[in-house]
Design a protein around this motif. Structure first.
Motif, short mmCIF file in Angstrom:
data_model
loop_
_atom_site.label_atom_id
_atom_site.label_comp_id
_atom_site.label_asym_id
_atom_site.label_seq_id
_atom_site.Cartn_x
_atom_site.Cartn_y
_atom_site.Cartn_z
N ALA A 41 0.86 -1.19 0.00
CA ALA A 41 0.00 0.00 0.00
C ALA A 41 0.89 1.24 0.00
CB ALA A 41 -0.90 0.00 1.22
N PHE A 42 1.95 1.20 0.78
CA PHE A 42 2.95 2.26 0.71
C PHE A 42 4.27 1.85 1.33
CE2 PHE A 42 -0.16 3.20 3.98
CZ PHE A 42 0.61 3.19 5.12
N LYS A 43 5.27 2.63 0.97
CA LYS A 43 6.62 2.42 1.51
C LYS A 43 6.76 3.25 2.77
CE LYS A 43 8.93 1.71 -2.96
NZ LYS A 43 7.76 1.55 -3.85
N VAL A 44 7.36 2.66 3.79
CA VAL A 44 7.70 3.40 5.00
C VAL A 44 9.22 3.56 4.98
CG1 VAL A 44 7.69 3.41 7.52
CG2 VAL A 44 5.79 2.36 6.28
N VAL A 45 9.69 4.80 4.82
CA VAL A 45 11.13 5.03 4.77
C VAL A 45 11.59 5.49 6.15
CG1 VAL A 45 13.00 6.33 3.68
CG2 VAL A 45 11.05 5.54 2.32
N VAL A 46 12.52 4.73 6.71
CA VAL A 46 13.01 5.00 8.06
C VAL A 46 14.42 5.59 7.97
CG1 VAL A 46 13.51 3.99 10.33
CG2 VAL A 46 11.70 3.00 8.90
N LEU A 47 14.58 6.75 8.59
CA LEU A 47 15.91 7.39 8.64
C LEU A 47 16.25 7.58 10.12
CD1 LEU A 47 18.36 8.98 7.51
CD2 LEU A 47 16.89 11.00 7.48
N SER A 48 17.33 6.94 10.57
CA SER A 48 17.70 7.11 11.97
C SER A 48 18.58 8.36 12.10
CB SER A 48 18.44 5.87 12.49
OG SER A 48 19.67 5.71 11.82
N VAL A 49 18.38 9.07 13.19
CA VAL A 49 19.05 10.38 13.28
C VAL A 49 20.59 10.30 13.27
CG1 VAL A 49 17.03 11.53 14.27
CG2 VAL A 49 18.75 10.57 15.81
N PRO A 50 21.21 9.20 13.73
CA PRO A 50 22.68 9.17 13.62
C PRO A 50 23.19 9.16 12.18
CG PRO A 50 21.91 7.52 15.19
CD PRO A 50 20.70 8.05 14.48
N GLU A 51 22.31 8.86 11.21
CA GLU A 51 22.76 8.84 9.80
C GLU A 51 22.95 10.25 9.23
OE1 GLU A 51 20.39 5.97 7.31
OE2 GLU A 51 19.48 5.63 9.26
N GLY A 52 22.35 11.25 9.87
CA GLY A 52 22.53 12.62 9.39
C GLY A 52 21.34 13.15 8.63
N GLU A 53 21.11 14.47 8.77
CA GLU A 53 19.92 15.11 8.16
C GLU A 53 20.04 15.30 6.66
OE1 GLU A 53 21.73 16.76 10.59
OE2 GLU A 53 22.93 17.98 9.23
N ASP A 54 21.24 15.02 6.10
CA ASP A 54 21.41 15.24 4.66
C ASP A 54 20.85 14.10 3.79
OD1 ASP A 54 23.26 13.38 5.49
OD2 ASP A 54 24.98 14.29 4.47
N LYS A 55 20.41 13.01 4.41
CA LYS A 55 20.02 11.83 3.61
C LYS A 55 18.83 12.08 2.68
CE LYS A 55 23.50 9.62 5.02
NZ LYS A 55 24.09 10.83 5.63
N PRO A 56 17.78 12.78 3.10
CA PRO A 56 16.68 13.02 2.14
C PRO A 56 17.18 13.77 0.89
CG PRO A 56 15.92 13.46 4.36
CD PRO A 56 17.41 13.24 4.45
N ALA A 57 18.10 14.69 1.07
CA ALA A 57 18.63 15.43 -0.09
C ALA A 57 19.55 14.56 -0.94
CB ALA A 57 19.38 16.68 0.40
N LYS A 58 20.24 13.60 -0.29
CA LYS A 58 21.19 12.78 -1.05
C LYS A 58 20.55 11.55 -1.70
CE LYS A 58 25.44 12.36 0.69
NZ LYS A 58 26.51 12.18 1.71
N TYR A 59 19.43 11.10 -1.15
CA TYR A 59 18.73 9.92 -1.69
C TYR A 59 17.28 10.28 -1.98
CZ TYR A 59 22.89 7.65 0.16
OH TYR A 59 24.18 7.31 0.42
N PRO A 60 17.06 11.27 -2.87
CA PRO A 60 15.70 11.81 -3.02
C PRO A 60 14.67 10.82 -3.55
CG PRO A 60 17.19 12.73 -4.69
CD PRO A 60 18.04 11.96 -3.74
N LEU A 61 15.09 9.87 -4.41
CA LEU A 61 14.08 9.00 -5.04
C LEU A 61 13.28 8.25 -3.99
CD1 LEU A 61 12.71 7.79 -7.48
CD2 LEU A 61 14.52 6.06 -7.61
N ILE A 62 13.97 7.63 -3.05
CA ILE A 62 13.25 6.80 -2.08
C ILE A 62 12.35 7.67 -1.18
CG2 ILE A 62 15.08 6.66 -0.28
CD1 ILE A 62 12.75 3.86 -1.46
N PHE A 63 12.82 8.88 -0.84
CA PHE A 63 11.98 9.75 -0.01
C PHE A 63 10.79 10.28 -0.81
CE2 PHE A 63 15.77 9.50 2.53
CZ PHE A 63 15.27 9.44 3.83
N SER A 64 10.97 10.44 -2.11
CA SER A 64 9.84 10.93 -2.93
C SER A 64 8.76 9.85 -3.03
CB SER A 64 10.32 11.34 -4.32
OG SER A 64 10.63 10.19 -5.09
N GLU A 65 9.14 8.60 -2.93
CA GLU A 65 8.17 7.49 -3.07
C GLU A 65 7.51 7.10 -1.76
OE1 GLU A 65 10.26 4.23 -4.76
OE2 GLU A 65 10.14 5.06 -6.78
N ALA A 66 8.00 7.66 -0.64
CA ALA A 66 7.52 7.22 0.67
C ALA A 66 6.06 7.59 0.89
CB ALA A 66 8.37 7.85 1.77
N GLY A 67 5.30 6.65 1.48
CA GLY A 67 3.94 6.95 1.95
C GLY A 67 3.98 7.43 3.38
#
Ligand SMILES: Nc1nc2c(ncn2[C@@H]2O[C@H](COP(=O)(O)OP(=O)(O)OP(=O)(O)O)[C@@H](O)[C@H]2O)c(=O)[nH]1
Ligand SMILES: [Mg+2]
Length: 227
Positions: free
Chosen positions: A133-159
């Protein structure tokens, strides 16, 4: 050219299989979720706490995708729920065919939420619809706040987007406002949850949302709403 054609064929075939899976899930009133994150972001821990938190209310089944081993499947099976492990033997994502085979082991009419824990990474799983039904994209804070900008495709597809391990926010200097802003730039719709499976912070809101999505889907497909 031949390579591009082969890739297109693989993706087309996957899309058809994913559509078949989706129809099966809808028919049985199952909310299927595809959990995607980097290795160690906290996917399995989030599932453990979610499943325990909703015990007696919702029936879960889990498909575990890992390159090798069954550590996560054992952790989840310990909660007394049906779990199928898929080992991709090097493959960096699950596909719809693998998921189709795996859910044959479940009693679908007794399943409310089917959670698929995809192989840990933010790149390959983006291309492969599993019929969720949808993708749940999990980003843990130790990975850094830059990840949505660096991996935009997966964040754009997230439900839904989950910022996990929020208990570590101060220790790792995660810029929550920037991370939220970057997700919003790419994806206007997806709710963003800030939670800690370790302390329980934010878990209530997340679980309430899951219940509401299950009801929404069942109403839409005219199967019995959960409550
Ligand atoms: N501080 C903190 N640690 C957490 C939290 N959630 C998970 N962890 C820890 O993070 C580590 C990885 O957690 P997992 O749940 O195994 O992560 P995963 O994403 O399933 O990992 P892979 O399946 O290997 O990709 C473990 O040591 C957990 O105890 C949290 O909310 N806060
Ligand atoms: Mg895991």
């Amino acid at each position: 050219m031949t390579e591009i054609k082969i890739l297109k064929n693989i993706l087309d075939q996957n899309r058809h299989r994913a559509e078949d899976n989706r129809q099966v899930f809808n028919k049985h009133g199952i909310l299927a979720l595809n959990f995607i994150a980097s290795p160690g972001a906290g996917k399995t821990t989030l599932l453990e706490k979610t499943i325990s938190g909703l015990k007696g209310k919702l029936e879960f089944a889990v498909i575990e995708g890992d390159i090798t081993g069954d550590y996560d499947a054992r952790r989840l099976a310990a909660l007394g729920i049906p779990v199928v492990q898929i080992n991709t033997e090097g493959g960096c994502h699950l596909d719809a065919g693998m998921v189709h085979k795996a859910f044959q082991d479940f009693v679908l009419d007794r399943t409310d939420i089917l959670a698929v824990e995809n192989v840990g990474n933010l790149v390959c799983p983006a291309e492969f619809d599993l019929g969720e039904a949808f993708k749940v994209v999990v980003l843990s804070v130790p990975e850094g706040e830059d990840k949505p900008a660096k991996y935009p495709l997966i964040f754009s597809e997230a439900g839904a987007v989950v910022f996990s391990k929020i208990d570590l926010l101060k220790a790792v200097n995660f810029d929550l406002a920037k991370a939220r802003e970057d997700v919003r730039r790419i994806n206007r719709e997806a709710p963003i949850f800030e939670l800690s499976a370790a302390t329980g912070q934010g878990m209530g809101e997340w679980m309430d949302w899951l219940v509401s999505k299950l009801n929404e889907q069942r109403k839409f497909n005219s199967t019995q709403p959960f409550s």
